[in-house]
Design a protein around this motif. Structure first.
Motif, PDB file in Angstrom:
ATOM      1  N   UNK A   1       0.849  -1.188   0.000  1.00 12.19           N
ATOM      2  CA  UNK A   1       0.000   0.000   0.000  1.00 12.19           C
ATOM      3  C   UNK A   1       0.884   1.236   0.000  1.00 12.19           C
ATOM      4  N   UNK A   2       0.246   2.379  -0.180  1.00  9.10           N
ATOM      5  CA  UNK A   2       0.915   3.652   0.082  1.00  9.10           C
ATOM      6  C   UNK A   2       0.676   3.987   1.550  1.00  9.10           C
ATOM      7  N   UNK A   3       1.742   4.260   2.260  1.00 11.92           N
ATOM      8  CA  UNK A   3       1.662   4.553   3.683  1.00 11.92           C
ATOM      9  C   UNK A   3       1.798   6.064   3.893  1.00 11.92           C
ATOM     10  N   UNK A   4       0.849   6.614   4.634  1.00 12.29           N
ATOM     11  CA  UNK A   4       0.792   8.051   4.866  1.00 12.29           C
ATOM     12  C   UNK A   4       1.029   8.374   6.335  1.00 12.29           C
ATOM     13  N   UNK A   5       1.868   9.350   6.563  1.00  8.31           N
ATOM     14  CA  UNK A   5       2.054   9.870   7.912  1.00  8.31           C
ATOM     15  C   UNK A   5       0.909  10.846   8.215  1.00  8.31           C
ATOM     16  N   UNK A   6       0.466  10.834   9.449  1.00  8.88           N
ATOM     17  CA  UNK A   6      -0.659  11.665   9.877  1.00  8.88           C
ATOM     18  C   UNK A   6      -0.309  12.348  11.191  1.00  8.88           C
TER      19      UNK A   6
ATOM     20  N   UNK B   1      -2.101  15.082  14.180  1.00 11.86           N
ATOM     21  CA  UNK B   1      -3.282  15.792  14.660  1.00 11.86           C
ATOM     22  C   UNK B   1      -2.883  16.760  15.761  1.00 11.86           C
ATOM     23  N   UNK B   2      -3.253  18.021  15.529  1.00 11.72           N
ATOM     24  CA  UNK B   2      -3.023  19.063  16.518  1.00 11.72           C
ATOM     25  C   UNK B   2      -4.364  19.658  16.903  1.00 11.72           C
ATOM     26  N   UNK B   3      -4.332  20.619  17.807  1.00 11.28           N
ATOM     27  CA  UNK B   3      -5.585  21.306  18.141  1.00 11.28           C
ATOM     28  C   UNK B   3      -6.096  22.090  16.946  1.00 11.28           C
ATOM     29  N   UNK B   4      -5.185  22.409  16.012  1.00 10.77           N
ATOM     30  CA  UNK B   4      -5.564  23.227  14.866  1.00 10.77           C
ATOM     31  C   UNK B   4      -6.037  22.472  13.643  1.00 10.77           C
ATOM     32  N   UNK B   5      -5.764  21.159  13.595  1.00 15.67           N
ATOM     33  CA  UNK B   5      -6.192  20.436  12.408  1.00 15.67           C
ATOM     34  C   UNK B   5      -5.537  19.088  12.248  1.00 15.67           C
ATOM     35  N   UNK B   6      -5.806  18.488  11.118  1.00 17.63           N
ATOM     36  CA  UNK B   6      -5.262  17.186  10.761  1.00 17.63           C
ATOM     37  C   UNK B   6      -4.411  17.347   9.515  1.00 17.63           C
ATOM     38  N   UNK B   7      -3.237  16.724   9.511  1.00 18.02           N
ATOM     39  CA  UNK B   7      -2.283  16.916   8.429  1.00 18.02           C
ATOM     40  C   UNK B   7      -1.807  15.572   7.911  1.00 18.02           C
ATOM     41  N   UNK B   8      -1.455  15.580   6.607  1.00 18.41           N
ATOM     42  CA  UNK B   8      -1.026  14.358   5.943  1.00 18.41           C
ATOM     43  C   UNK B   8       0.268  14.570   5.184  1.00 18.41           C
ATOM     44  N   UNK B   9       1.086  13.540   5.163  1.00 17.77           N
ATOM     45  CA  UNK B   9       2.219  13.534   4.265  1.00 17.77           C
ATOM     46  C   UNK B   9       1.791  13.095   2.884  1.00 17.77           C
ATOM     47  N   UNK B  10       2.742  13.073   1.957  1.00 19.83           N
ATOM     48  CA  UNK B  10       2.436  12.693   0.574  1.00 19.83           C
ATOM     49  C   UNK B  10       2.395  11.185   0.374  1.00 19.83           C
ATOM     50  N   UNK B  11       2.951  10.453   1.312  1.00 16.14           N
ATOM     51  CA  UNK B  11       2.900   9.005   1.232  1.00 16.14           C
ATOM     52  C   UNK B  11       4.185   8.387   0.728  1.00 16.14           C
ATOM     53  N   UNK B  12       4.405   7.146   1.126  1.00 11.35           N
ATOM     54  CA  UNK B  12       5.551   6.374   0.654  1.00 11.35           C
ATOM     55  C   UNK B  12       5.065   4.970   0.309  1.00 11.35           C
ATOM     56  N   UNK B  13       5.511   4.481  -0.829  1.00  8.78           N
ATOM     57  CA  UNK B  13       5.031   3.188  -1.324  1.00  8.78           C
ATOM     58  C   UNK B  13       5.755   2.043  -0.627  1.00  8.78           C
ATOM     59  N   UNK B  14       4.980   1.080  -0.156  1.00  8.59           N
ATOM     60  CA  UNK B  14       5.519  -0.171   0.368  1.00  8.59           C
ATOM     61  C   UNK B  14       4.965  -1.301  -0.494  1.00  8.59           C
ATOM     62  N   UNK B  15       5.852  -2.057  -1.084  1.00  9.54           N
ATOM     63  CA  UNK B  15       5.451  -3.166  -1.946  1.00  9.54           C
ATOM     64  C   UNK B  15       6.074  -4.445  -1.418  1.00  9.54           C
ATOM     65  N   UNK B  16       5.233  -5.432  -1.146  1.00 13.03           N
ATOM     66  CA  UNK B  16       5.693  -6.721  -0.642  1.00 13.03           C
ATOM     67  C   UNK B  16       5.457  -7.753  -1.733  1.00 13.03           C
ATOM     68  N   UNK B  17       6.527  -8.349  -2.184  1.00 11.67           N
ATOM     69  CA  UNK B  17       6.413  -9.350  -3.253  1.00 11.67           C
ATOM     70  C   UNK B  17       6.197 -10.733  -2.654  1.00 11.67           C
ATOM     71  N   UNK B  18       5.311 -11.481  -3.291  1.00 14.05           N
ATOM     72  CA  UNK B  18       4.990 -12.822  -2.772  1.00 14.05           C
ATOM     73  C   UNK B  18       5.899 -13.878  -3.377  1.00 14.05           C
TER      74      UNK B  18
END
Length: 114
Positions: free
Chosen positions: A90-95, A97-114
């Protein structure tokens, strides 16, 4: 405002490990919660784990016992991912939360090969 930058994603084989990192910058008094969410193709974004400024931790059932979240107060959070499975791909996003709002990073791809 809080800016979040993730790092540490990549390609790994089933059973392998990765460590994600996230650093916050900007103007804020305190980040109450920092955490990780993920979004797989065709699925909704879901909580993986989060941690409060007092150390309270929540994990999704699917990652309990395999993933560990940790935090360096006030502005870094990490996710150690062990025993990775194909379903963790999946793409993993950092999150933040402050008293002022909710913020997100742009994401980093994690790929697990079977």
């Amino acid at each position: 405002q809080v800016q979040l930058v993730e790092s540490g994603g990549g390609l790994v084989q089933t059973g392998g490990s990765l460590r994600l990192s996230c650093v916050a910058s900007g103007s804020f008094l305190r980040i109450n919660y920092m955490g990780w969410y993920r979004q797989a193709p065709g699925k909704q974004r879901e909580l993986v784990a989060d941690i409060s400024s007092t150390g309270q931790i929540n994990y999704a059932d699917s990652v309990k016992g395999r993933f560990t979240i940790s935090r360096e107060i006030p502005k870094k959070v990490y996710l150690q991912m062990n025993s990775l499975q194909f379903e963790d791909t999946a793409v993993y996003y950092c999150n933040a939360r402050t008293y002022g709002g909710v913020y997100w990073g742009r994401g980093t791809q994690v790929t697990v090969s079977s």
